[in-house]
Write a protein that holds these residues in place. Structure first.
Motif, PDB file in Angstrom:
ATOM      1  N   VAL A 138       0.842  -1.196   0.000  1.00 60.21           N
ATOM      2  CA  VAL A 138       0.000   0.000   0.000  1.00 60.21           C
ATOM      3  C   VAL A 138       0.880   1.251   0.000  1.00 60.21           C
ATOM      4  N   ALA A 139       1.962   1.238   0.788  1.00 64.68           N
ATOM      5  CA  ALA A 139       2.885   2.374   0.808  1.00 64.68           C
ATOM      6  C   ALA A 139       3.556   2.545  -0.556  1.00 64.68           C
ATOM      7  N   GLN A 140       3.901   1.425  -1.195  1.00 65.13           N
ATOM      8  CA  GLN A 140       4.509   1.483  -2.534  1.00 65.13           C
ATOM      9  C   GLN A 140       3.543   2.110  -3.530  1.00 65.13           C
ATOM     10  N   LEU A 141       2.275   1.737  -3.456  1.00 67.46           N
ATOM     11  CA  LEU A 141       1.274   2.340  -4.336  1.00 67.46           C
ATOM     12  C   LEU A 141       1.153   3.831  -4.057  1.00 67.46           C
ATOM     13  N   TRP A 151       3.513   5.807  -3.017  1.00 70.78           N
ATOM     14  CA  TRP A 151       4.668   6.485  -3.621  1.00 70.78           C
ATOM     15  C   TRP A 151       4.540   6.570  -5.148  1.00 70.78           C
ATOM     16  N   TRP A 152       3.963   5.533  -5.769  1.00 65.70           N
ATOM     17  CA  TRP A 152       3.711   5.605  -7.217  1.00 65.70           C
ATOM     18  C   TRP A 152       2.754   6.755  -7.532  1.00 65.70           C
ATOM     19  N   MET A 153       1.708   6.871  -6.722  1.00 60.23           N
ATOM     20  CA  MET A 153       0.730   7.937  -6.942  1.00 60.23           C
ATOM     21  C   MET A 153       1.371   9.307  -6.729  1.00 60.23           C
ATOM     22  N   PHE A 154       2.196   9.429  -5.701  1.00 57.98           N
ATOM     23  CA  PHE A 154       2.898  10.692  -5.455  1.00 57.98           C
ATOM     24  C   PHE A 154       3.821  11.029  -6.624  1.00 57.98           C
ATOM     25  N   SER A 155       4.559  10.025  -7.121  1.00 53.30           N
ATOM     26  CA  SER A 155       5.476  10.257  -8.249  1.00 53.30           C
ATOM     27  C   SER A 155       4.715  10.680  -9.504  1.00 53.30           C
ATOM     28  N   ALA A 156       3.581  10.050  -9.762  1.00 52.13           N
ATOM     29  CA  ALA A 156       2.784  10.418 -10.933  1.00 52.13           C
ATOM     30  C   ALA A 156       2.258  11.842 -10.804  1.00 52.13           C
ATOM     31  N   ALA A 157       1.799  12.210  -9.623  1.00 55.28           N
ATOM     32  CA  ALA A 157       1.312  13.576  -9.411  1.00 55.28           C
ATOM     33  C   ALA A 157       2.448  14.579  -9.540  1.00 55.28           C
ATOM     34  N   ALA A 158       3.627  14.240  -9.021  1.00 55.57           N
ATOM     35  CA  ALA A 158       4.780  15.133  -9.138  1.00 55.57           C
ATOM     36  C   ALA A 158       5.182  15.308 -10.605  1.00 55.57           C
ATOM     37  N   PHE A 159       5.119  14.230 -11.381  1.00 58.42           N
ATOM     38  CA  PHE A 159       5.433  14.305 -12.807  1.00 58.42           C
ATOM     39  C   PHE A 159       4.486  15.263 -13.523  1.00 58.42           C
ATOM     40  N   ALA A 177       0.897  13.810 -20.540  1.00 67.54           N
ATOM     41  CA  ALA A 177       1.416  13.696 -19.166  1.00 67.54           C
ATOM     42  C   ALA A 177       0.387  13.078 -18.222  1.00 67.54           C
ATOM     43  N   PRO A 178      -0.866  13.550 -18.205  1.00 69.97           N
ATOM     44  CA  PRO A 178      -1.834  12.899 -17.320  1.00 69.97           C
ATOM     45  C   PRO A 178      -2.119  11.444 -17.682  1.00 69.97           C
ATOM     46  N   VAL A 179      -2.167  11.131 -18.979  1.00 73.20           N
ATOM     47  CA  VAL A 179      -2.420   9.741 -19.380  1.00 73.20           C
ATOM     48  C   VAL A 179      -1.270   8.844 -18.940  1.00 73.20           C
ATOM     49  N   VAL A 200      -1.758   5.745 -16.362  1.00 67.88           N
ATOM     50  CA  VAL A 200      -1.353   4.393 -16.743  1.00 67.88           C
ATOM     51  C   VAL A 200      -0.355   3.829 -15.729  1.00 67.88           C
ATOM     52  N   ALA A 201       0.613   4.648 -15.304  1.00 70.10           N
ATOM     53  CA  ALA A 201       1.605   4.185 -14.327  1.00 70.10           C
ATOM     54  C   ALA A 201       0.939   3.796 -13.012  1.00 70.10           C
ATOM     55  N   VAL A 202       0.008   4.612 -12.538  1.00 66.92           N
ATOM     56  CA  VAL A 202      -0.687   4.304 -11.284  1.00 66.92           C
ATOM     57  C   VAL A 202      -1.571   3.071 -11.450  1.00 66.92           C
ATOM     58  N   ALA A 203      -2.258   2.951 -12.587  1.00 68.11           N
ATOM     59  CA  ALA A 203      -3.130   1.796 -12.813  1.00 68.11           C
ATOM     60  C   ALA A 203      -2.323   0.500 -12.878  1.00 68.11           C
ATOM     61  N   VAL A 204      -1.226   0.516 -13.608  1.00 64.52           N
ATOM     62  CA  VAL A 204      -0.401  -0.690 -13.733  1.00 64.52           C
ATOM     63  C   VAL A 204       0.179  -1.079 -12.380  1.00 64.52           C
ATOM     64  N   SER A 205       0.702  -0.106 -11.639  1.00 58.96           N
ATOM     65  CA  SER A 205       1.255  -0.433 -10.321  1.00 58.96           C
ATOM     66  C   SER A 205       0.162  -0.886  -9.369  1.00 58.96           C
ATOM     67  N   GLY A 206      -1.022  -0.301  -9.450  1.00 58.40           N
ATOM     68  CA  GLY A 206      -2.129  -0.715  -8.588  1.00 58.40           C
ATOM     69  C   GLY A 206      -2.567  -2.137  -8.855  1.00 58.40           C
ATOM     70  N   VAL A 207      -2.655  -2.506 -10.122  1.00 63.44           N
ATOM     71  CA  VAL A 207      -3.039  -3.876 -10.477  1.00 63.44           C
ATOM     72  C   VAL A 207      -1.952  -4.856 -10.040  1.00 63.44           C
ATOM     73  N   ALA A 208      -0.687  -4.496 -10.270  1.00 66.80           N
ATOM     74  CA  ALA A 208       0.411  -5.381  -9.865  1.00 66.80           C
ATOM     75  C   ALA A 208       0.437  -5.563  -8.355  1.00 66.80           C
ATOM     76  N   ILE A 209       0.221  -4.500  -7.616  1.00 67.48           N
ATOM     77  CA  ILE A 209       0.221  -4.573  -6.154  1.00 67.48           C
ATOM     78  C   ILE A 209      -0.997  -5.347  -5.675  1.00 67.48           C
TER      79      ILE A 209
END
Length: 184
Positions: free
Chosen positions: A33-36, A38-46, A86-88, A92-101
């Motif tokens: 959950v913490a990894q997800l 951080w993925w969400m934070f990284s995507a928002a920062a991007f 950029a938003p897409v 996609v990065a958050v969705a892929v990491s969420g499904v993998a997690i």
């Protein structure tokens, strides 16, 4: 000034006792959950960095007083890059990491530790520790005690209102819905 100093001192001492923290996971599921997060934070920062970069480009063009012109094709490319690409990519990065997690979270049937029934009451929690046959061993109020290094199985029940159970260091939030049994 004195009030502000007292406020800062009070805030300093509020965190001295073992504080629950999402960023300090204590279980494999909480780490996921913490990894997800951080993925969400990284995507928002991007997306923020791309947007601020485009804002700087627009400000530079505005400050030039019309000296530097940008073509319609270039401006359309910037809008598409910042408003679509950029938003897409972030989604996609958050969705892929969420499904993998989500695929990595273990089935609660694999718990080797205690079996605890968590009952959400109106203003408190009741924890019933059960043996293999489902008989009550012990009952606590508002305190969950689990052995370190073992996976526990929590059965979440409520008979009155919707509650949200969240042991921050252990796993994500799960709702207790009257008439429905959820498992962690």
């Amino acid at each position: 000034m004195r009030t502000a100093a007292l406020f800062v001192i009070a805030l300093t001492f509020t965190g001295c006792k073992g504080v629950q923290n999402v960023l300090d996971p204590a279980s494999p599921d909480a780490r996921l959950v913490a990894q997800l997060g951080w993925w969400m934070f990284s995507a928002a920062a991007f997306v923020l960095i791309v947007t601020l970069g485009l804002l700087l480009v627009a400000l530079n063009l505005y400050r030039s007083g019309g000296q530097r012109q940008i073509s319609f094709r270039s401006s359309a490319a910037l809008v598409i890059a910042g408003g679509v690409v950029a938003p897409v990519l972030a989604i996609v990065a958050v969705a892929v990491s969420g499904v993998a997690i989500g695929d990595e979270v273990e089935d609660p049937g694999g718990a080797d530790g205690p079996f605890v029934e968590v009952a959400g009451e109106i203003w408190w929690w009741e924890f019933r520790y059960l043996d293999a046959e489902g008989e009550v061993i012990a009952v606590t109020a508002n305190e969950l005690h689990l052995p370190v290094g073992q996976r526990a199985r929590l059965q979440l029940v409520s008979d009155n209102v919707i509650h949200s159970f969240w042991a921050l260091n252990l796993q994500g939030k799960t709702d207790l819905i009257p008439g429905n049994v959820n498992t962690l």
